[in-house]
Design a protein around this motif. Structure first.
Motif, PDB file in Angstrom:
ATOM      1  N   SER A   5      39.123  49.119  22.682  1.00  0.00           N
ATOM      2  CA  SER A   5      40.200  49.492  23.922  1.00  0.00           C
ATOM      3  C   SER A   5      40.510  51.013  23.839  1.00  0.00           C
ATOM      4  O   SER A   5      40.477  51.739  22.981  1.00  0.00           O
ATOM      5  CB  SER A   5      41.372  48.666  23.820  1.00  0.00           C
ATOM      6  N   LYS A 336      38.628  45.610  43.364  1.00  0.00           N
ATOM      7  CA  LYS A 336      37.618  45.318  42.557  1.00  0.00           C
ATOM      8  C   LYS A 336      37.869  46.114  41.204  1.00  0.00           C
ATOM      9  O   LYS A 336      36.819  46.693  40.762  1.00  0.00           O
ATOM     10  CB  LYS A 336      36.081  45.752  43.253  1.00  0.00           C
ATOM     11  N   PRO A 337      38.738  45.460  40.250  1.00  0.00           N
ATOM     12  CA  PRO A 337      38.851  46.353  38.878  1.00  0.00           C
ATOM     13  C   PRO A 337      37.621  45.662  38.129  1.00  0.00           C
ATOM     14  O   PRO A 337      37.287  44.595  38.364  1.00  0.00           O
ATOM     15  CB  PRO A 337      40.346  45.838  38.577  1.00  0.00           C
ATOM     16  N   ILE A 338      37.557  46.625  36.813  1.00  0.00           N
ATOM     17  CA  ILE A 338      36.473  46.121  36.135  1.00  0.00           C
ATOM     18  C   ILE A 338      37.110  45.604  34.557  1.00  0.00           C
ATOM     19  O   ILE A 338      38.488  45.753  34.513  1.00  0.00           O
ATOM     20  CB  ILE A 338      35.491  46.947  35.974  1.00  0.00           C
ATOM     21  N   ARG A 339      36.164  45.581  33.884  1.00  0.00           N
ATOM     22  CA  ARG A 339      37.031  45.079  32.414  1.00  0.00           C
ATOM     23  C   ARG A 339      37.202  46.156  31.641  1.00  0.00           C
ATOM     24  O   ARG A 339      37.991  46.114  30.387  1.00  0.00           O
ATOM     25  CB  ARG A 339      35.658  44.371  31.533  1.00  0.00           C
ATOM     26  N   ARG A 340      37.173  47.532  32.129  1.00  0.00           N
ATOM     27  CA  ARG A 340      37.651  48.669  31.512  1.00  0.00           C
ATOM     28  C   ARG A 340      38.694  49.276  32.030  1.00  0.00           C
ATOM     29  O   ARG A 340      38.965  49.068  33.212  1.00  0.00           O
ATOM     30  CB  ARG A 340      36.454  49.746  31.599  1.00  0.00           C
ATOM     31  N   ARG A 341      39.556  50.129  31.331  1.00  0.00           N
ATOM     32  CA  ARG A 341      40.898  50.671  31.654  1.00  0.00           C
ATOM     33  C   ARG A 341      40.135  51.836  32.755  1.00  0.00           C
ATOM     34  O   ARG A 341      39.509  52.674  32.210  1.00  0.00           O
ATOM     35  CB  ARG A 341      41.819  51.148  30.678  1.00  0.00           C
ATOM     36  N   GLU A 342      40.707  51.867  34.001  1.00  0.00           N
ATOM     37  CA  GLU A 342      40.159  52.969  34.866  1.00  0.00           C
ATOM     38  C   GLU A 342      41.496  54.042  35.029  1.00  0.00           C
ATOM     39  O   GLU A 342      42.452  53.732  35.171  1.00  0.00           O
ATOM     40  CB  GLU A 342      39.959  52.235  36.197  1.00  0.00           C
ATOM     41  N   PRO A 379      42.541  46.837  32.666  1.00  0.00           N
ATOM     42  CA  PRO A 379      41.517  46.141  32.943  1.00  0.00           C
ATOM     43  C   PRO A 379      41.689  44.928  33.762  1.00  0.00           C
ATOM     44  O   PRO A 379      42.682  44.086  33.673  1.00  0.00           O
ATOM     45  CB  PRO A 379      41.262  45.892  31.623  1.00  0.00           C
ATOM     46  N   GLU A 380      40.904  44.655  34.752  1.00  0.00           N
ATOM     47  CA  GLU A 380      40.882  43.396  35.535  1.00  0.00           C
ATOM     48  C   GLU A 380      42.126  43.168  36.256  1.00  0.00           C
ATOM     49  O   GLU A 380      42.477  42.000  36.731  1.00  0.00           O
ATOM     50  CB  GLU A 380      40.655  42.293  34.843  1.00  0.00           C
ATOM     51  N   VAL A 381      42.974  44.215  36.663  1.00  0.00           N
ATOM     52  CA  VAL A 381      44.090  44.076  37.328  1.00  0.00           C
ATOM     53  C   VAL A 381      43.967  44.793  38.758  1.00  0.00           C
ATOM     54  O   VAL A 381      43.878  46.294  38.818  1.00  0.00           O
ATOM     55  CB  VAL A 381      45.374  44.574  36.627  1.00  0.00           C
ATOM     56  N   PRO A 382      43.756  44.145  39.878  1.00  0.00           N
ATOM     57  CA  PRO A 382      43.752  44.843  41.192  1.00  0.00           C
ATOM     58  C   PRO A 382      45.072  45.653  41.593  1.00  0.00           C
ATOM     59  O   PRO A 382      46.128  45.267  41.132  1.00  0.00           O
ATOM     60  CB  PRO A 382      43.617  43.656  42.121  1.00  0.00           C
TER      61      PRO A 382
END
Length: 399
Positions: A5, A336-342, A379-382
């Protein structure tokens, strides 16, 4: 390989950071940007005496019990001079910064008075202590005004000077060696042959490190061979605290940084759950710490700001190294969030919200110039328009 992480990677790096040894005494006038090795204490009270915070008249409150009171002006006290004791029934013409005469317990600002020859008419009943700055109310003699580990900005330099400190003890500058791998890299001004790209990362890293106050040695572009990479590492390890490279940290046949560092020292290769900037290498060569950044320009830029900069600050001796993001309104959707922190390139608009650069690709360097900061997406939070998001201003990340 499992993903670390963002927090795990950052905390692991910080745990391995070692502040430089060695200090030097530098003049306060030229100390901005340096990191205090010892606290700074005041040798005096600020202000050094009770003084006026307004142009006006020093009075005794007991003499002014009603508006329209008339007092004889018995003395004049400009800044830099000292008056004498204020006699009952008199006032002293006084100016900002001048010491309050003995016996006076209030200042009446000149806008609330009328001058009539040698007298002054007081048009407002003063309160005891009004417009008087008391001895030591800002700084007490012997007080610590700046803690060790403080990175001096203009205001801290001014604060030290305000108590008469001519020089401060600071950590020596961090010595950082950088080089860049990739036969496709050429410098601006050189012919751009087929398959070549200009080495923008060299300019970005030099500017960021210089802005941090590091002593930078740029070893340039290293040919994509194991032997050349090992030779560059050995050279970089001599007399430097940290080695930073860009590119070549993957596991491809032409990526020689990993085997070179493993041959000359030790290496951990991390895949970090962030975007942009997934691969990061950390290790050591001799006495120098080693950090290998990804090669994509935006990945290099973002990874440096969020992970490498706190590490380097800790090595410089800075106490507080983590950024403190603001919460600002997203004026965009990110559904469309992904499993990584953007970390999205954004810019504050005239309404105080955040606009999103339309192309968030890791090779789109124009996004970093257009933006003034990064919006952090868990991660994974729109993110929906109107929601509050953490915002990291470039001005804070590059201060």
């Amino acid at each position: 390989m499992s993903l670390l992480s963002f927090t795990e990677a950052r905390d692991t790096l910080l745990a391995r950071a070692r502040p430089v040894t060695g200090t030097e005494l530098v003049g306060t006038l030229t100390a901005a940007g340096r990191v205090l090795a010892e606290p700074v204490r005041s040798g005096l009270n600020v202000p050094p005496m009770d003084n006026s915070s307004m142009d006006g008249y020093a009075v005794r409150c007991a003499d002014v019990t009603a508006t329209g009171t008339r007092l004889r002006v018995a003395q004049r006290i400009p800044a830099g001079s000292v008056g004498h004791a204020l006699e009952p029934g008199t006032a002293a013409r006084i100016f900002t910064g001048a010491p309050v005469p003995e016996g006076a317990d209030a200042i009446v600002m000149q806008e609330l008075t009328e001058r009539d020859g040698d007298d002054v008419i007081i048009n407002q009943v003063p309160r005891p202590g009004e417009w008087i700055r008391l001895l030591g109310e800002d700084i007490r003699d012997g007080a610590e005004i700046l803690a060790a580990g403080t990175r001096l900005r203009a205001q801290e330099s001014g604060l030290a000077a305000s108590v008469g400190v001519p020089a401060v003890s600071v950590h020596r500058r961090l010595k950082v060696a950088i080089f860049f791998t990739g036969d496709e890299l050429v410098m601006p001004g050189e012919p751009l042959h087929e398959g070549a790209i200009y080495n923008s990362n060299r300019f970005v890293l030099n500017a960021l490190l210089t802005r941090m106050g590091c002593e930078v040695t740029d070893l340039g572009i290293v040919r994509d061979t194991l032997e050349d990479t090992r030779a560059a590492l050995r050279s970089a390890a001599q007399g430097h605290d940290v080695i930073i490279t860009s590119g070549g940290v993957s596991v491809g046949e032409e990526d020689h940084v990993k085997p070179a560092v493993e041959a000359e020292g030790s290496l951990d290769l991390w895949n970090i759950a962030i975007k942009p900037g997934k691969p990061l290498a950390y290790g050591s060569v001799g006495e120098a710490a080693f950090i290998g950044l990804p090669g994509n320009p935006v990945s290099t830029f973002v990874t440096f700001l969020l992970l490498v900069r706190p590490f380097l600050l800790r090595c410089q001796g800075v106490a507080e190294v983590l950024p403190r993001p603001l919460q600002l309104r997203a004026d965009f959707d990110w559904l469309k969030p992904i499993r990584r922190r953007e970390f999205l390139r954004v810019r504050v608009n005239a309404e105080g919200g955040l606009d999103l650069f339309p192309n968030q690709g890791s090779g789109v360097l124009t996004s970093t110039s257009w933006a003034d900061g990064l919006a952090e997406v868990a991660p994974e939070v729109p993110i929906r328009r109107g929601e509050m998001v953490p915002y990291h201003a470039f001005s804070d990340l590059m201060d």
